[in-house]
Design an enzyme around this catalytic site. Structure first.
Site, PDB file in Angstrom:
ATOM      1  N   TYR A 217       9.076   9.589-103.773  1.00  0.00           N
ATOM      2  CA  TYR A 217       9.535  10.937-103.416  1.00  0.00           C
ATOM      3  C   TYR A 217      11.047  11.082-103.546  1.00  0.00           C
ATOM      4  O   TYR A 217      11.783  10.134-103.595  1.00  0.00           O
ATOM      5  CB  TYR A 217       9.021  11.402-102.062  1.00  0.00           C
ATOM      6  CG  TYR A 217       9.326  10.611-100.812  1.00  0.00           C
ATOM      7  CD1 TYR A 217      10.367   9.709-100.708  1.00  0.00           C
ATOM      8  CD2 TYR A 217       8.549  10.823 -99.665  1.00  0.00           C
ATOM      9  CE1 TYR A 217      10.633   9.032 -99.536  1.00  0.00           C
ATOM     10  CE2 TYR A 217       8.803  10.154 -98.485  1.00  0.00           C
ATOM     11  CZ  TYR A 217       9.851   9.261 -98.422  1.00  0.00           C
ATOM     12  OH  TYR A 217      10.106   8.598 -97.248  1.00  0.00           O
ATOM     13  N   GLU A 218      11.459  12.355-103.671  1.00  0.00           N
ATOM     14  CA  GLU A 218      12.851  12.729-103.952  1.00  0.00           C
ATOM     15  C   GLU A 218      13.337  12.195-105.298  1.00  0.00           C
ATOM     16  O   GLU A 218      14.529  11.981-105.505  1.00  0.00           O
ATOM     17  CB  GLU A 218      13.786  12.276-102.822  1.00  0.00           C
ATOM     18  CG  GLU A 218      13.379  12.715-101.439  1.00  0.00           C
ATOM     19  CD  GLU A 218      13.082  14.207-101.344  1.00  0.00           C
ATOM     20  OE1 GLU A 218      13.662  14.987-102.116  1.00  0.00           O
ATOM     21  OE2 GLU A 218      12.249  14.590-100.507  1.00  0.00           O
ATOM     22  N   GLY A 219      12.414  11.979-106.216  1.00  0.00           N
ATOM     23  CA  GLY A 219      12.751  11.505-107.550  1.00  0.00           C
ATOM     24  C   GLY A 219      12.508  10.023-107.685  1.00  0.00           C
ATOM     25  O   GLY A 219      13.080   9.213-106.958  1.00  0.00           O
TER      26      GLY A 219
END
Length: 589
Positions: free
Chosen positions: A439-441
């Site tokens: 998550y978040e890239g």
């Protein structure tokens, strides 16, 4: 599994290795002296041990529940959240203007590490609250700030970030959720979102949803996206929460690998009443304020899990009796020696400790840059700190999250079969931390950002500045640290070479080697931090014991000798293959 915030390590690191005095001298922190700072660090340890660690396992087994459209928090979480808010932890680093305590981000980093190490699933609700406030502070209207920020700062209301949809994850330009303007200035939002962390629960009075959507008729792609704010419960004329629900439906809770105590929701919006945040078509820029804060937080989450893993593995290695070690027996009166008596076990744990020391130093160095970027006295100083932090953000997010996974798996290995079962809690660490690499890239997304926007974007200026600081540190090392000097100079030279390659190679080849370049960067910067630790500990001028300082030098040497050499293979792999080979790979894939 017992966990505690590593107070002695944090004290040594912040008070002696990094420049805490410089941080505390920044405008806006006049109310926080060093005694106050470390008193709060100690209180963080008490809070996470007494409130979060105690419900971590209990929350993992049943997880959150969805009943008749309402999400109910995992056992023990609501009580912990009540203490969390009442004691002011949610407000720690937020602005005094809206009820925050306005304490340094370096201190906030310690809270984030402690919360993640003791209960990652719980920690995520704070990260969402914090991120929504940051986004509203940067792009919200005065009305939105005055209504929502105080409630989110106190934790009375909670926040969410609604990006991902069933057909799009990283590629937000594919978002289909639409927004139609209403006559009263609000918008009607319709669409489906998935993977929404803490998307709903019963722990706060209200939930504030930030939603990326496309205004009807807006251009396709990311430039057509706008950001909207929608409450779970509607507000009255005095901005108090009512019992009237907005048209938001929780379609389900994702059945996840880990962080079961955190309800990750699928949410349906059907003519949901919402208000635009910032300008139409500028939603992605507004949301990136929240996402960048989240990326730094995810790095801290990886660090916290890594610390928890090493703590439990070290404890187990001292207690578990297995076999006889070579040489003198550690437990001659007993049936076997402890695991710690075996040379390979000591090698693994010492190397892990060296990696932890260096990674923690780099993480808190980044937190210090965040403080400077917000509060330095001059525009130039704030800009320089922000530029350095911008380059460092993808490195911290990727490297520290992967460190958390490696150390969690190391803890399982150290426990053997007992690590594979649930009795010792280490298998939960593996399950919980795995999401931090996604998550978040993902790590690949962070690497692409690093090589394209950051390194190529500024001609490698920031990285070259760090190389210069690494060489200056090498010049400051005494003769007693000759091995550290050699390793640091080698790391600086490698980072410089690899950066030159990123700047000169074809774009396709650079992208195929981006993840390896990120690893070279992370390991090189950690070598810099290890050298600073070794130099400081070798001087032994602080309040720690002589044994502690000697241990820090040994851990630094272990990192430089046994972890840093991974950068050699990454440099080779980064440039492997003839130009264009990766782009021909579809023929055999």
């Amino acid at each position: 599994m017992d966990y505690h915030l590593p107070l002695r390590d944090l004290t040594f690191l912040l008070d002696e290795v990094l420049d805490l005095d410089k941080t505390l001298a920044l405008p806006g922190y006049e109310h926080c002296d060093k005694d106050t700072f470390f008193a709060v660090v100690d209180a963080i340890n008490g809070f996470v041990c007494d409130n979060l660690a105690t419900c971590n396992e209990a929350g993992d087994r049943p997880g959150a529940k969805l009943v008749d459209g309402q999400v109910y928090a995992a056992p023990g979480f609501a009580d912990a959240y009540k203490v969390f808010c009442e004691d002011g932890w949610n407000a720690l680093a937020l602005e005094e203007e809206y009820g925050g305590q306005q304490l340094p981000f370096v201190l906030h980093a310690a809270l984030r590490e402690g919360m993640a190490g003791s209960n990652l699933a719980f920690a995520l609700i704070h990260e969402l609250n914090f991120g929504v406030v940051e986004a509203l502070m940067a792009h919200g209207s005065d009305h939105q700030k005055s209504v929502y920020c105080p409630q989110l700062t106190s934790g009375n209301w909670a926040g969410t970030m609604n990006l991902t949809e069933p057909h799009c994850g990283t590629d937000l330009g594919l978002i289909r959720t639409k927004a139609v303007a209403n006559d009263d200035g609000s918008y009607a939002i319709t669409g489906n979102k998935i993977f929404i962390t803490w998307g709903d629960h019963d722990m706060s009075e209200n939930v504030a949803h930030l939603i990326l959507a496309r205004v009807e008729g807006a251009q396709p792609g990311p430039r057509g996206l706008s950001l909207f704010l929608a409450p779970k419960y509607m507000l009255d004329e005095e901005n108090n929460t009512t019992s009237t629900r907005n048209s938001i439906t929780i379609s389900g809770i994702e059945d996840k690998m880990g962080i079961h105590g955190s309800p990750t929701c699928a949410i349906s919006f059907e003519d949901t009443k919402a208000w635009i945040v910032g300008e139409e078509g500028k939603g992605l820029a507004a949301m990136f304020v929240m996402m960048n804060a989240a990326r730094l937080s995810v790095g801290q989450q990886g660090l916290g899990i890594a610390e928890a893993a090493i703590q439990t593995a070290t404890t187990y290695a001292h207690e578990r009796l297995q076999g006889r070690a070579e040489g003198e027996h550690w437990n001659p009166e007993g049936p076997a020696d402890p695991l710690m008596a075996h040379a390979d076990v000591r090698r693994r744990l010492l190397t892990a400790q060296g990696e932890m020391d260096a990674a923690r130093a780099l993480a808190y160095f980044g937190a210090g840059l965040l403080d400077e970027a917000h509060r330095a006295a001059t525009f130039e100083a704030r800009g320089e700190a922000n530029t350095q932090l911008s380059m460092l953000t993808p490195v911290l997010k990727s490297y520290l999250s992967e460190l958390g996974s490696r150390m969690a798996n190391e803890a399982v290995q150290m426990h053997g079969g007992h690590g594979f079962i649930k009795d010792y809690g280490v298998e939960q660490l593996v399950r919980d931390v795995r999401i931090t690499e996604i998550y978040e890239g993902t790590s690949a997304v962070q690497a692409r950002d690093l090589v394209t926007r950051k390194v190529r974007g500024d001609g490698g200026a920031v990285v070259k500045g760090f190389v210069a600081e690494m060489l200056a540190e090498a010049d400051a090392l005494g003769d007693d640290l000759a091995d550290v000097n050699i390793a640091l100079r080698d790391a600086a030279a490698r980072l410089a070479r690899c950066t030159d390659w990123v700047l000169s190679a074809a774009s396709g080849d650079v992208l195929s080697g981006a993840c390896d370049y990120l690893e070279v960067t992370a390991l090189s910067l950690c070598a810099w931090m290890s050298a600073r630790i070794a130099r400081t500990a070798s001087a032994g001028a602080g309040q720690q014991s002589s044994d502690y300082y000697a241990d820090r030098v040994d851990a630094a040497l272990a990192f430089l000798a046994r972890a840093l050499p991974r950068a050699i293979s990454h440099e080779i792999i980064m440039q492997a293959g003839e130009p264009g080979q990766i782009f021909r790979a579809d023929r055999c894939l």
